[in-house]
Design an enzyme around this catalytic site. Structure first.
Site, mmCIF file in Angstrom:
data_model
loop_
_atom_site.group_PDB
_atom_site.id
_atom_site.type_symbol
_atom_site.label_atom_id
_atom_site.label_comp_id
_atom_site.label_asym_id
_atom_site.label_seq_id
_atom_site.Cartn_x
_atom_site.Cartn_y
_atom_site.Cartn_z
ATOM 1 N N GLY A 1 -11.719 3.898 -0.604
ATOM 2 C CA GLY A 1 -12.599 5.012 0.251
ATOM 3 C C GLY A 1 -14.242 3.898 0.540
ATOM 4 O O GLY A 1 -14.960 4.816 0.879
ATOM 5 N N GLN B 1 -11.278 6.963 -6.297
ATOM 6 C CA GLN B 1 -12.004 7.343 -5.184
ATOM 7 C C GLN B 1 -13.377 8.211 -5.523
ATOM 8 O O GLN B 1 -13.877 7.836 -6.596
ATOM 9 C CB GLN B 1 -10.919 8.441 -4.257
ATOM 10 N N HIS C 1 -5.261 -20.801 11.645
ATOM 11 C CA HIS C 1 -6.469 -21.064 11.186
ATOM 12 C C HIS C 1 -7.507 -19.860 10.657
ATOM 13 O O HIS C 1 -8.151 -20.304 9.410
ATOM 14 C CB HIS C 1 -7.469 -21.613 12.590
ATOM 15 N N CYS D 1 -11.818 -28.137 8.505
ATOM 16 C CA CYS D 1 -10.777 -27.254 8.072
ATOM 17 C C CYS D 1 -9.777 -28.479 8.318
ATOM 18 O O CYS D 1 -9.487 -29.260 9.026
ATOM 19 C CB CYS D 1 -10.654 -26.324 9.119
ATOM 20 N N ASP E 1 0.956 -1.127 -0.106
ATOM 21 C CA ASP E 1 0.143 0.069 0.039
ATOM 22 C C ASP E 1 0.771 1.211 0.103
ATOM 23 O O ASP E 1 1.917 1.234 0.365
ATOM 24 C CB ASP E 1 -0.758 -0.059 1.228
ATOM 25 N N SER E 2 0.301 2.190 -0.612
ATOM 26 C CA SER E 2 1.267 3.382 -0.601
ATOM 27 C C SER E 2 1.470 4.297 0.508
ATOM 28 O O SER E 2 2.314 5.063 0.817
ATOM 29 C CB SER E 2 0.608 4.405 -1.610
ATOM 30 N N ASP F 1 -7.866 -7.569 1.030
ATOM 31 C CA ASP F 1 -7.234 -7.538 2.071
ATOM 32 C C ASP F 1 -7.915 -7.073 3.400
ATOM 33 O O ASP F 1 -8.518 -6.147 3.076
ATOM 34 C CB ASP F 1 -5.780 -6.749 1.665
ATOM 35 N N CYS G 1 -6.678 -27.263 13.599
ATOM 36 C CA CYS G 1 -7.489 -28.186 13.413
ATOM 37 C C CYS G 1 -7.215 -29.439 13.259
ATOM 38 O O CYS G 1 -8.030 -30.475 13.855
ATOM 39 C CB CYS G 1 -8.568 -27.803 12.458
ATOM 40 N N CYS H 1 -6.288 -27.272 8.412
ATOM 41 C CA CYS H 1 -5.118 -26.421 8.964
ATOM 42 C C CYS H 1 -4.409 -27.007 10.056
ATOM 43 O O CYS H 1 -5.070 -28.186 10.777
ATOM 44 C CB CYS H 1 -5.497 -25.043 9.223
ATOM 45 N N ASP I 1 -2.876 8.391 -2.562
ATOM 46 C CA ASP I 1 -4.112 8.756 -2.820
ATOM 47 C C ASP I 1 -4.588 9.421 -1.527
ATOM 48 O O ASP I 1 -3.923 9.130 -0.460
ATOM 49 C CB ASP I 1 -5.038 7.648 -3.312
#
Length: 378
Positions: A217, A190, A336, A305, A92-93, A267, A310, A307, A146
């Site tokens: 935004g 934006q 998890h 699951c 990210d900026s 994200d 689990c 993982c 931005d």
């Protein structure tokens, strides 16, 4: 740069299954990207991330610039070498972090002047030097500088801010022309919650050859129904042949709805942050592992699951770790939750490829009835 960076493999309604090609591997989409703000996804190691199949993680320009410094990271082979991460990295900026500083920052045409939250020292981020910093970090995907406009900003402010964000994005593209080296450059649309400003931002930015486009935004304090309304409206307006990224979103329900709207990349800190607070996501819904009802529960956290947590530990043991404040709780819970989020987008991709995404969306929605009601305005 060539649109071959992104291949659209299949579409079911507006939901898309594709592949993003980066210098550090291919990324199947839709994808959830674990957040490693300062070069580390909290409580988990790179081999953990590799084991759960994460092809890409995030870093943050603002935080890495302030500490340990992008030049130090560059001397260690960029973030890949410094953090021993072989996969792709998006940075990210730092715009969101700067603009959340409020009284510690000033905006002008040249860029964003801010004071460090660490020591109060003064710095200036420009569209150009933010690209240079991200290149020093060896980011596979770089985001333009931005301004993230908060919910509630009036039309005049949002109009002025959106125009500035567009000018900054075009300066970044000129500074780093399409086809340069192997770093990809994404623009961020934006416009707040004004449809004409959103449309203008999309039209002006998408007329230029960025490698991907983000919706910025959203999830900035607005009611959930409004976020969904704009998400569904904006995603299809972005170019069909470029990756679409919804920044900072969100819950499992947000993600599957974003995919239904036509978004490819997501994200959020939610899976790791909630893991450290004892909130775990399962195929049956959310579980608060510190509740007494799990004290003698011998079953796995989520029987569906695969993982490490689990496969090897009971709910009783996970609760014991958490209430005992054992650090292993952070790792197992985070592993998890990240597995759940990655499995979610993998399941979504498979459903798109098999033309059954509507059923998949309905199935996930049924697991989160309260959130679904909130999103619907109930």
């Amino acid at each position: 740069m060539s649109t071959s960076i992104f291949e659209l493999r299949h579409q079911d309604g507006k939901a898309r299954a594709g592949v993003i090609h980066t210098a550090h591997g291919d990324i199947p989409t839709p994808i959830f990207m674990p957040v490693g703000t300062v070069g580390s996804v909290k409580a988990v190691a790179p081999d953990d991330l590799a084991a759960i199949g994460a092809p890409i993680i995030l870093g943050n320009t603002y935080h890495l610039y302030l500490r340990p410094g992008h030049k130090l990271v560059e001397r260690h082979g960029g973030l890949h070498g410094f953090a021993s991460w072989p996969g792709a990295i998006l940075t990210d900026s730092g715009g969101f972090q700067i603009f959340s500083l409020n009284s510690l920052r000033k905006l002008r045409e040249e860029g964003a002047e801010f004071r460090s939250h660490l020591d109060g020292s003064k710095h200036l981020f420009t569209p150009e030097n933010v690209v240079d910093i991200q290149r020093s970090l060896h980011s596979d995907i770089m985001m333009v500088l931005d301004e993230c406009v908060p919910h509630g900003a009036d039309y005049a402010y949002t109009d002025k801010s959106t125009a500035l964000t567009t000018r900054w994005a075009l300066r970044a593209r000129r500074h780093y022309p399409a086809g340069t080296a192997h770093n990809l450059l994404f623009a961020i649309t934006q416009g707040g919650f004004f449809r004409d400003l959103r449309q203008r931002s999309i039209e002006e930015l998408c007329a230029h050859d960025f490698d991907g486009f983000a919706i910025g935004g959203l999830s900035v304090g607005e009611p959930k129904p409004l976020m969904y309304e704009f998400m569904y409206d904006l995603a299809p307006r972005l170019p069909q042949d470029k990756p679409r990224y919804l920044m900072g979103v969100g819950t499992p329900l947000d993600i599957v709805n974003g995919i239904a709207a036509g978004i490819d990349m997501f994200d959020c800190v939610l899976p790791t942050r909630n893991a450290r607070n004892g909130t775990l996501y399962t195929s049956l819904g959310k579980i608060n592992i510190k509740r007494r009802e799990y004290a003698e529960d011998d079953g796995p956290l989520d029987p569906q699951c695969g993982c490490y947590a689990c496969r090897n530990f009971s709910r009783a043991y996970l609760r014991h770790l958490y209430v005992s404040k054992e650090l292993l709780a952070f790792r197992l819970n985070s592993l998890h939750n990240l597995t759940y989020f990655l499995d979610l987008v993998r399941g979504a991709r498979q459903a798109i490829l098999e033309d059954r995404y509507a059923d998949f969306l309905a199935g996930v929605t049924a697991v989160y009835p309260e959130e679904a009601a909130q999103a619907a305005g109930g």
